[in-house]
Design a protein around this motif. Structure first.
Motif, mmCIF file in Angstrom:
data_model
loop_
_atom_site.group_PDB
_atom_site.id
_atom_site.type_symbol
_atom_site.label_atom_id
_atom_site.label_comp_id
_atom_site.label_asym_id
_atom_site.label_seq_id
_atom_site.Cartn_x
_atom_site.Cartn_y
_atom_site.Cartn_z
ATOM 1 N N GLY A 26 19.650 5.633 41.743
ATOM 2 C CA GLY A 26 18.600 5.066 40.914
ATOM 3 C C GLY A 26 17.852 6.076 40.073
ATOM 4 N N VAL A 27 18.243 7.321 40.137
ATOM 5 C CA VAL A 27 17.627 8.380 39.352
ATOM 6 C C VAL A 27 18.649 9.492 39.177
ATOM 7 C CG1 VAL A 27 16.637 9.473 41.404
ATOM 8 C CG2 VAL A 27 15.657 9.940 39.146
ATOM 9 N N SER A 28 18.651 10.085 38.013
ATOM 10 C CA SER A 28 19.522 11.224 37.762
ATOM 11 C C SER A 28 18.829 12.500 38.193
ATOM 12 C CB SER A 28 19.878 11.306 36.279
ATOM 13 O OG SER A 28 20.532 12.519 35.983
ATOM 14 N N VAL A 29 19.549 13.366 38.874
ATOM 15 C CA VAL A 29 18.960 14.622 39.327
ATOM 16 C C VAL A 29 18.620 15.536 38.161
ATOM 17 C CG1 VAL A 29 20.111 14.514 41.572
ATOM 18 C CG2 VAL A 29 21.212 15.727 39.675
ATOM 19 N N THR A 30 19.141 15.246 36.988
ATOM 20 C CA THR A 30 18.831 16.039 35.803
ATOM 21 C C THR A 30 17.601 15.527 35.063
ATOM 22 O OG1 THR A 30 20.236 14.753 34.298
ATOM 23 C CG2 THR A 30 21.277 16.551 35.523
ATOM 24 N N SER A 31 17.101 14.361 35.421
ATOM 25 C CA SER A 31 16.023 13.724 34.674
ATOM 26 C C SER A 31 14.651 13.905 35.299
ATOM 27 C CB SER A 31 16.306 12.231 34.520
ATOM 28 O OG SER A 31 17.498 12.016 33.783
ATOM 29 N N TYR A 32 14.590 14.360 36.529
ATOM 30 C CA TYR A 32 13.336 14.508 37.234
ATOM 31 C C TYR A 32 13.307 15.809 38.012
ATOM 32 C CZ TYR A 32 12.524 9.577 36.246
ATOM 33 O OH TYR A 32 12.327 8.373 35.619
ATOM 34 N N VAL A 33 12.116 16.328 38.154
ATOM 35 C CA VAL A 33 11.906 17.423 39.090
ATOM 36 C C VAL A 33 12.225 16.920 40.493
ATOM 37 C CG1 VAL A 33 10.195 18.988 40.081
ATOM 38 C CG2 VAL A 33 10.155 18.467 37.628
ATOM 39 N N MET A 34 12.922 17.733 41.260
ATOM 40 C CA MET A 34 13.238 17.391 42.631
ATOM 41 C C MET A 34 12.896 18.566 43.532
ATOM 42 S SD MET A 34 16.785 15.209 42.215
ATOM 43 C CE MET A 34 16.688 14.608 43.910
ATOM 44 N N ALA A 35 12.693 18.264 44.794
ATOM 45 C CA ALA A 35 12.209 19.294 45.695
ATOM 46 C C ALA A 35 12.714 19.082 47.109
ATOM 47 C CB ALA A 35 10.676 19.319 45.699
ATOM 48 N N TRP A 36 12.742 20.168 47.854
ATOM 49 C CA TRP A 36 12.966 20.158 49.293
ATOM 50 C C TRP A 36 11.663 20.532 49.988
ATOM 51 C CZ3 TRP A 36 17.105 18.309 51.783
ATOM 52 C CH2 TRP A 36 18.323 18.232 51.104
ATOM 53 N N TYR A 37 11.316 19.759 50.992
ATOM 54 C CA TYR A 37 10.199 20.043 51.879
ATOM 55 C C TYR A 37 10.723 20.166 53.300
ATOM 56 C CZ TYR A 37 6.599 18.844 48.392
ATOM 57 O OH TYR A 37 5.766 18.810 47.297
ATOM 58 N N ARG A 43 3.255 21.131 62.645
ATOM 59 C CA ARG A 43 2.925 21.770 61.372
ATOM 60 C C ARG A 43 2.840 20.732 60.262
ATOM 61 N NH1 ARG A 43 4.705 27.088 60.974
ATOM 62 N NH2 ARG A 43 3.721 27.003 58.900
ATOM 63 N N GLN A 44 2.120 21.077 59.204
ATOM 64 C CA GLN A 44 2.085 20.235 58.022
ATOM 65 C C GLN A 44 3.392 20.369 57.246
ATOM 66 O OE1 GLN A 44 -1.333 21.095 55.617
ATOM 67 N NE2 GLN A 44 -2.772 20.191 57.072
ATOM 68 N N ARG A 45 3.726 19.325 56.538
ATOM 69 C CA ARG A 45 4.887 19.382 55.679
ATOM 70 C C ARG A 45 4.646 20.403 54.570
ATOM 71 N NH1 ARG A 45 7.498 13.740 53.914
ATOM 72 N NH2 ARG A 45 7.308 13.601 56.199
ATOM 73 N N GLU A 46 5.623 21.262 54.324
ATOM 74 C CA GLU A 46 5.465 22.299 53.325
ATOM 75 C C GLU A 46 6.589 22.266 52.303
ATOM 76 O OE1 GLU A 46 5.811 26.357 54.606
ATOM 77 O OE2 GLU A 46 7.568 25.972 55.862
ATOM 78 N N LEU A 47 6.252 22.646 51.097
ATOM 79 C CA LEU A 47 7.235 22.744 50.030
ATOM 80 C C LEU A 47 8.124 23.952 50.274
ATOM 81 C CD1 LEU A 47 8.285 21.858 47.206
ATOM 82 C CD2 LEU A 47 6.554 23.389 46.241
ATOM 83 N N VAL A 48 9.425 23.748 50.220
ATOM 84 C CA VAL A 48 10.390 24.823 50.404
ATOM 85 C C VAL A 48 10.893 25.339 49.064
ATOM 86 C CG1 VAL A 48 12.617 25.481 51.388
ATOM 87 C CG2 VAL A 48 11.099 23.918 52.639
ATOM 88 N N LEU A 53 13.460 20.486 35.267
ATOM 89 C CA LEU A 53 14.389 19.825 34.364
ATOM 90 C C LEU A 53 15.344 20.804 33.694
ATOM 91 C CD1 LEU A 53 12.087 17.187 32.640
ATOM 92 C CD2 LEU A 53 13.502 16.935 34.689
ATOM 93 N N ASP A 54 14.858 21.991 33.385
ATOM 94 C CA ASP A 54 15.689 22.983 32.714
ATOM 95 C C ASP A 54 16.504 23.827 33.685
ATOM 96 O OD1 ASP A 54 13.148 25.541 31.960
ATOM 97 O OD2 ASP A 54 13.720 24.539 33.823
ATOM 98 N N GLY A 55 16.448 23.497 34.962
ATOM 99 C CA GLY A 55 17.184 24.234 35.970
ATOM 100 C C GLY A 55 16.423 25.373 36.606
ATOM 101 N N THR A 56 15.246 25.662 36.104
ATOM 102 C CA THR A 56 14.407 26.679 36.707
ATOM 103 C C THR A 56 14.045 26.277 38.134
ATOM 104 O OG1 THR A 56 13.487 27.262 34.555
ATOM 105 C CG2 THR A 56 12.245 27.959 36.490
ATOM 106 N N THR A 57 14.003 27.242 39.020
ATOM 107 C CA THR A 57 13.704 26.966 40.418
ATOM 108 C C THR A 57 12.557 27.821 40.917
ATOM 109 O OG1 THR A 57 15.289 28.595 41.271
ATOM 110 C CG2 THR A 57 16.110 26.366 40.859
ATOM 111 N N THR A 58 11.873 27.307 41.908
ATOM 112 C CA THR A 58 10.868 28.057 42.634
ATOM 113 C C THR A 58 11.099 27.842 44.118
ATOM 114 O OG1 THR A 58 9.273 26.227 42.553
ATOM 115 C CG2 THR A 58 9.150 27.871 40.796
ATOM 116 N N SER A 59 10.601 28.759 44.923
ATOM 117 C CA SER A 59 10.720 28.623 46.362
ATOM 118 C C SER A 59 9.547 29.306 47.036
ATOM 119 C CB SER A 59 12.041 29.200 46.875
ATOM 120 O OG SER A 59 12.133 30.586 46.603
ATOM 121 N N THR A 60 9.258 28.865 48.232
ATOM 122 C CA THR A 60 8.178 29.472 48.977
ATOM 123 C C THR A 60 8.590 30.876 49.418
ATOM 124 O OG1 THR A 60 6.584 29.057 50.766
ATOM 125 C CG2 THR A 60 8.894 28.610 51.238
ATOM 126 N N GLU A 61 7.609 31.742 49.564
ATOM 127 C CA GLU A 61 7.874 33.156 49.801
ATOM 128 C C GLU A 61 8.733 33.404 51.036
ATOM 129 O OE1 GLU A 61 7.774 36.980 48.404
ATOM 130 O OE2 GLU A 61 6.862 35.211 47.482
#
Length: 113
Positions: A26-37, A43-48, A53-61
């Protein structure tokens, strides 16, 4: 409806590797920001990691240099390659589409000797 389904979790020894998959419907992985938590017991849920959209990535330290987020457009799937796993990586890992508030059911990753 937007739906994401995670898979690939399991039990591995410290230093081992796993690749998690998140198949989107129901959604294209190229059309939206997606994330792993992830969420460890008590513990609280944390962003991993997050992929934009442009393929740039970030990750927790704590996972930099060990985890890599990516996507396969043809398969409409997001991945989390997890290398050099540590016991503190043990958690339930969730796929997330922030724009839709959509979460998967989670996949358990356990790192133990």
């Amino acid at each position: 409806q937007v739906q994401v389904v995670e898979s690939g979790g399991g039990l591995v020894q410290p230093g081992g590797s796993l690749r998690l998959s998140c198949v989107a419907s129901g959604v294209s992985v190229t059309s939206y920001v997606m994330a792993w938590y992830r969420q460890a017991p008590g513990r609280q849920r944390e962003l991993v990691a997050r992929i934009y959209l442009d393929g740039t990535t970030t990750s927790t330290e704590s996972v930099k240099g060990r985890f890599t987020i990516s996507r396969d457009n043809a398969k409409n799937t997001m991945y989390l390659q997890m290398n050099s796993l540590k016991p503190e990586d043990t958690a339930i890992y969730y796929c997330n589409v922030p724009a839709h508030g959509t979460w998967g059911q989670g996949t358990q990753v356990t790192v133990s000797s």
